[in-house]
Structure formats: C-alpha cells, structure tokens
Design a protein around this motif. Structure first.
Motif, short mmCIF file in Angstrom:
data_model
loop_
_atom_site.label_atom_id
_atom_site.label_comp_id
_atom_site.label_asym_id
_atom_site.label_seq_id
_atom_site.Cartn_x
_atom_site.Cartn_y
_atom_site.Cartn_z
N UNK A 242 8.96 0.66 -6.70
CA UNK A 242 10.11 -0.06 -7.25
C UNK A 242 11.44 0.42 -6.71
N UNK A 243 11.41 1.51 -5.92
CA UNK A 243 12.62 1.97 -5.24
C UNK A 243 12.57 1.63 -3.75
N UNK A 244 11.37 1.34 -3.23
CA UNK A 244 11.27 0.82 -1.88
C UNK A 244 11.23 1.84 -0.76
N UNK A 245 10.77 3.07 -1.03
CA UNK A 245 10.68 4.05 0.05
C UNK A 245 9.59 5.06 -0.25
N UNK A 246 9.23 5.83 0.78
CA UNK A 246 8.21 6.85 0.61
C UNK A 246 8.12 7.73 1.84
N UNK A 247 6.98 8.47 1.95
CA UNK A 247 6.79 9.38 3.07
C UNK A 247 5.36 9.31 3.58
N UNK A 248 5.21 9.52 4.89
CA UNK A 248 3.91 9.50 5.56
C UNK A 248 3.68 10.85 6.23
N UNK A 249 2.47 11.40 6.06
CA UNK A 249 2.07 12.60 6.80
C UNK A 249 1.47 12.14 8.12
N UNK A 250 2.12 12.49 9.22
CA UNK A 250 1.70 12.02 10.55
C UNK A 250 0.47 12.79 11.01
N UNK B 173 7.47 -2.28 -14.20
CA UNK B 173 8.71 -1.71 -14.69
C UNK B 173 9.82 -2.74 -14.78
N UNK B 174 10.95 -2.28 -15.24
CA UNK B 174 12.04 -3.19 -15.54
C UNK B 174 12.74 -3.71 -14.31
N UNK B 175 13.64 -4.67 -14.58
CA UNK B 175 14.37 -5.36 -13.53
C UNK B 175 15.18 -4.42 -12.66
N UNK B 176 15.79 -3.39 -13.28
CA UNK B 176 16.70 -2.53 -12.54
C UNK B 176 16.01 -1.76 -11.43
N UNK B 177 14.68 -1.76 -11.39
CA UNK B 177 13.97 -0.95 -10.41
C UNK B 177 13.59 -1.72 -9.15
N UNK B 178 13.83 -3.02 -9.10
CA UNK B 178 13.43 -3.79 -7.92
C UNK B 178 14.30 -3.43 -6.73
N UNK B 179 13.71 -3.04 -5.60
CA UNK B 179 14.54 -2.65 -4.45
C UNK B 179 15.35 -3.80 -3.89
N UNK C 285 4.98 -3.21 -0.14
CA UNK C 285 4.89 -1.85 -0.65
C UNK C 285 3.69 -1.15 -0.03
N UNK C 286 3.64 0.17 -0.21
CA UNK C 286 2.50 0.99 0.20
C UNK C 286 1.92 1.66 -1.04
N UNK C 287 0.71 2.22 -0.89
CA UNK C 287 0.09 2.98 -1.96
C UNK C 287 -0.23 4.39 -1.48
N UNK C 288 -0.04 5.34 -2.35
CA UNK C 288 -0.35 6.73 -2.02
C UNK C 288 -1.82 6.86 -1.64
N UNK C 289 -2.07 7.59 -0.54
CA UNK C 289 -3.44 7.83 -0.10
C UNK C 289 -3.97 6.85 0.93
#
Length: 349
Positions: free
Chosen positions: A73-81, A30-36, A107-111
């Motif tokens: 590219x936004x630098x955040x997410x969620x984890x199911x504990x 993605x574009x430059x504006x998305x780098x955290x 970064x992390x990946x879903x799953x």
C-alpha cells in the motif's frame, strides 16, 4: 489486455444469475490513505541507497533475486540480488512504477523470485545518485499477474469474481483515491446491494498506471463485500473489459516508434505539463499535421495566441520515470494523436 482470466464473463440480467451470492474467504484491505496512486508526495521510510558519482552498472543486463520486503500500500520494497557484487550489499530498492505487471494495482509479494534490470538515477529531492530495480518481471520475462488469484482467495463477491455489471461512473478523483458508480437498473441482486457503489483506487483498472480524474463515464465492474458488510466496486473497466487508460479515454493513437528531437520550451512544473519545440525542418506525419491544425484552430477560438513554431504538448505521465524536466533541456520523444490534437509521449532526456 483482458483484465480478468479464467471463466467466461457473465452478465446477470433479470434473474439469470446462477452463481452463489458470495464466495468464501476475504481479508479486508487497508484504508484509502495507503494507496500509492493517491500519494502525490511519496516518501518511503527506507529510501533507495545512494551510490558514488562514478558508480556504473550494465543497464542492459538482466538479474534475478528474491523479494525480501514489499509494502503493497506504499508501493515500494527491496530485492536481494542473486548475483553477488552487482549492487552494494546485494540489496536493491524497487518501486511499483518499475513493475511490468498485468495487475490493475501492481505489487510484489515477499518471498517471490523476480527478474529485473538495474538503473542508476539522480533523485530530485536527495543529493547524489541512487540505484534501483527497473523492468521487474517474473523469471523468464513474463509480466507479473498476482492480483486476480489473490482476490479469489481473500474477497467475497456478489455472484462471483467474474460476474460483471454495467453503470455510470459519477466521478473518480485520484487525489482522494475514490469515486462513486451508479449501477444500471434491471439486475437481479440482493436488496442489500445499493445502486450507488464506492470505487477505490486499487479497483480502478487503468492498465497498471495511476488512474486519472474521470466523471460521467460508462463503465463495467464486479461487486465485492467487505467484512463490515459494505459493498464496493471490483475491477472497474470500460464496457467490454478495456482498461481505463489515458489512451482509451482520449482515443490516443501512437504514431509509431520513430523518435524526434526537441527542446523543452515551456514547462509548468506545478501542473505537470509543457511544450517541446521541434526543429522547423522536421517533416511530421500527415495525420499529426492535420491534428496540429485542428488543435491550433480550437486554441484561436478560445482567444489564444498561436506561434508559428512546431510545438508539441506533453504531460508529466508522458515522460520517462527518471526524467527531471527542465525548461531548455534537450529531449527525445515519440508522437501521438488523440481527440484534442497531437502531442509528445515517451519523452526522454
């Protein structure tokens, strides 16, 4: 840290390149504006949930869980504990700065399954306390290392993923998230590859930390091609593969794990720097004393007034992630020396 693994690094001087021009498979980022790293005012669409004032967690415990969402590219997410009942709704917020990663762009990946600690902290721009993951790693405690394998599948490289070129970084500005590198002459590359190449934040190897402003610097890098046929810098480091960390650029040397106490005497919150006042009775290491004398002499030459107090310079990146610095607050810290003098690092409340 070696920023790339696997095959030995090859430098293609004068028709010595035996690699194919490109490797198959690429998905343009993605574009430059998305780098955290380039977002000074980061505001996630789904902020970490607040918890009651009396909420407590065992900050020394380690837990496991599954990444259910991560916006790279936004630098955040969620984890199911996996351990039920530890946090509300068994869902935990995670920020890229909490990742223990060998990647230049963490970064992390879903799953994927991860291991982590849990911390409660007060948000400066929100009322109340929030809960989030800290020290996120692979199961077993190994650092995360995803980027190189993903790049091998998705990017097209000039000469191969591990082929390295040298050149001069004209400039890189983290505020805008890009810069330009001039490649040294003498390389046997296709005429379509320009001598001046754009480098973006995700390809600045700063050891997993936000890169700083740089200019007129000798660097080493790979080259990749976008789907539109543009050539860009890949995995830019110092010559020899050393990450472009603040320590390396300033020749910073840690003075060890010993901690010191002090009070924040000056704090410029707009520019993110300040000074910690130390107890006059504290005995400093000889190398720190010598560097402070050098620092003070340079300040006098610039016409600055010098106090007799033991004052240690520090910057916002030298503070713990959750620390909200205030003038007059008591802090603990470690010491370092560099080309400019001495300062405080790992500053904690």
């Amino acid at each position: 840290m070696v920023p790339w693994g696997g095959p030995a690094v090859v430098k293609p001087w004068l028709k010595q390149n035996q690699f194919p021009r490109f490797q198959p498979g690429f998905q343009q980022g993605p574009g430059l504006q998305q780098f955290p790293f380039a977002q000074p005012q980061w505001k996630p669409a789904n902020p970490p949930p607040t918890v009651p004032a009396g909420f407590q967690v065992d900050e020394n415990a380690r837990y496991t869980g599954l990444v259910t969402m991560y916006a790279k590219w936004k630098g955040y997410g969620f984890i199911e504990v996996a351990q039920k009942g530890v946090v509300p709704n068994d869902r935990l917020f995670v920020h890229w700065k909490s990742l223990q990663s060998d990647d230049r762009f963490p970064f992390l990946q879903k799953g994927m399954e991860v291991e982590f600690g849990v911390t409660v902290q007060r948000e400066w721009n929100r009322a109340g306390l929030t809960i989030r993951a800290k020290n996120v790693s692979m199961i077993g405690g190994m650092n995360l290392a995803l980027q190189d394998d993903l790049d091998a599948q998705e990017k097209q490289f000039v000469g191969g993923q591990h082929l390295r070129y040298t050149g001069t970084l004209k400039f890189f500005t983290p505020r805008h998230g890009f810069g330009y590198v001039v490649m040294d002459q003498g390389y046997d590359v296709d005429p379509s590859v320009p001598s001046e190449l754009r480098v973006e934040t995700s390809e600045v190897n700063a050891g997993g930390k936000p890169p700083r402003f740089m200019e007129n610097l000798a660097v080493e890098f790979g080259i990749w091609r976008t789907l539109r046929g543009n050539y860009k810098v890949y995995n830019m480091t110092l010559p020899g593969g050393h990450p472009l960390t603040q320590d390396a650029l300033e020749n910073r040397i840690s003075m060890g794990p010993q901690t010191y106490n002090g009070e924040v005497a000056i704090w410029n919150w707009r520019q993110g720097w300040g000074f910690v006042r130390m107890d006059p009775a504290v005995v400093l290491p000889p190398r720190v004393v010598a560097k402070l004398a050098q620092q003070q002499a340079a300040a006098r030459q610039r016409g600055k007034a010098i106090t007799a107090e033991k004052m240690m310079y520090f910057r916002k990146p030298d503070c713990a992630l959750s620390l909200m610095v205030r003038q007059g607050m008591q802090v603990q810290f470690q010491l370092y020396i560099d080309d400019k003098g001495a300062g405080a690092c790992d500053v904690r409340g």
